[in-house]
Motif scaffolding. Structure first.
Motif, short mmCIF file in Angstrom:
data_model
loop_
_atom_site.label_atom_id
_atom_site.label_comp_id
_atom_site.label_asym_id
_atom_site.label_seq_id
_atom_site.Cartn_x
_atom_site.Cartn_y
_atom_site.Cartn_z
N SER A 1 0.83 -1.20 0.00
CA SER A 1 0.00 0.00 0.00
C SER A 1 0.86 1.25 0.00
N GLY A 2 0.30 2.34 -0.51
CA GLY A 2 1.02 3.60 -0.50
C GLY A 2 0.23 4.69 -1.17
N VAL A 3 0.79 5.87 -1.17
CA VAL A 3 0.17 7.03 -1.79
C VAL A 3 1.13 7.57 -2.84
N VAL A 4 0.60 7.81 -4.03
CA VAL A 4 1.40 8.42 -5.09
C VAL A 4 0.80 9.79 -5.35
N LEU A 5 1.58 10.81 -5.12
CA LEU A 5 1.12 12.17 -5.30
C LEU A 5 1.71 12.71 -6.58
N GLY A 6 0.85 13.21 -7.44
CA GLY A 6 1.35 13.78 -8.67
C GLY A 6 0.23 14.07 -9.63
N ARG A 7 0.43 15.06 -10.46
CA ARG A 7 -0.60 15.48 -11.41
C ARG A 7 -0.95 14.39 -12.41
N ALA A 8 -0.02 13.53 -12.72
CA ALA A 8 -0.29 12.50 -13.72
C ALA A 8 -0.49 11.12 -13.11
N ALA A 9 -0.55 11.02 -11.81
CA ALA A 9 -0.69 9.72 -11.16
C ALA A 9 -1.95 8.99 -11.61
N ALA A 10 -3.05 9.70 -11.77
CA ALA A 10 -4.30 9.06 -12.21
C ALA A 10 -4.17 8.50 -13.62
N LEU B 1 -0.02 21.86 -18.48
CA LEU B 1 0.74 21.64 -19.72
C LEU B 1 1.55 20.35 -19.67
N PHE B 2 2.13 20.06 -18.52
CA PHE B 2 2.91 18.83 -18.35
C PHE B 2 2.07 17.61 -18.68
N VAL B 3 0.90 17.52 -18.07
CA VAL B 3 0.03 16.35 -18.28
C VAL B 3 -0.48 16.31 -19.72
N LYS B 4 -0.87 17.46 -20.25
CA LYS B 4 -1.39 17.49 -21.62
C LYS B 4 -0.32 17.09 -22.63
N ARG B 5 0.88 17.60 -22.46
CA ARG B 5 1.95 17.31 -23.42
C ARG B 5 2.45 15.88 -23.31
#
Length: 107
Positions: free
Chosen positions: A6-15, A64-68
């Motif tokens: 188990s754990g948590v991943v934090l980040g804009r693109a994690a999903a 922009l990071f996630v979109k690109r």
């Protein structure tokens, strides 16, 4: 985490990155810019102009990071199981809600 712990991943693109992983809960924390700025000013001891500038820069850079990189819109609610506005319900309630959702995950 890869081995199944188990754990948590934090980040804009994690999903996006973990979209095909079973038993992963995808959450977006968001809120109206005015309330986000008020929270930042109160909790980070910053002036309004600094908060506005930082929010605009980071929101744009993250989007922009996630979109690109992944060609998806990070604001698309279909990416998430849960979208929460901590500026309304508070940090403590948000944490409780996320913990409950994680324990209830049946994906």
């Amino acid at each position: 985490l890869v081995a199944g712990s188990s754990g948590v991943v934090l980040g804009r693109a994690a999903a996006v990155v973990l979209a095909s992983r079973p038993h992963s809960l995808h959450v977006r924390l968001d809120g109206p810019i005015k309330r986000r700025l008020a929270w930042a000013m109160a909790h980070e001891n910053l002036d309004a102009e600094t908060c506005k500038r930082r929010a605009a820069e980071t929101d744009r850079a993250r989007e922009l990071f996630v979109k690109r990189l992944f060609r998806v819109d990070p604001t698309d609610v279909k990416l998430y199981h849960l979208v929460v506005d901590p500026t309304v319900i508070g940090v403590d309630t948000t944490v409780e809600l996320l913990a409950l959702a994680a324990r209830s995950l049946t994906v």
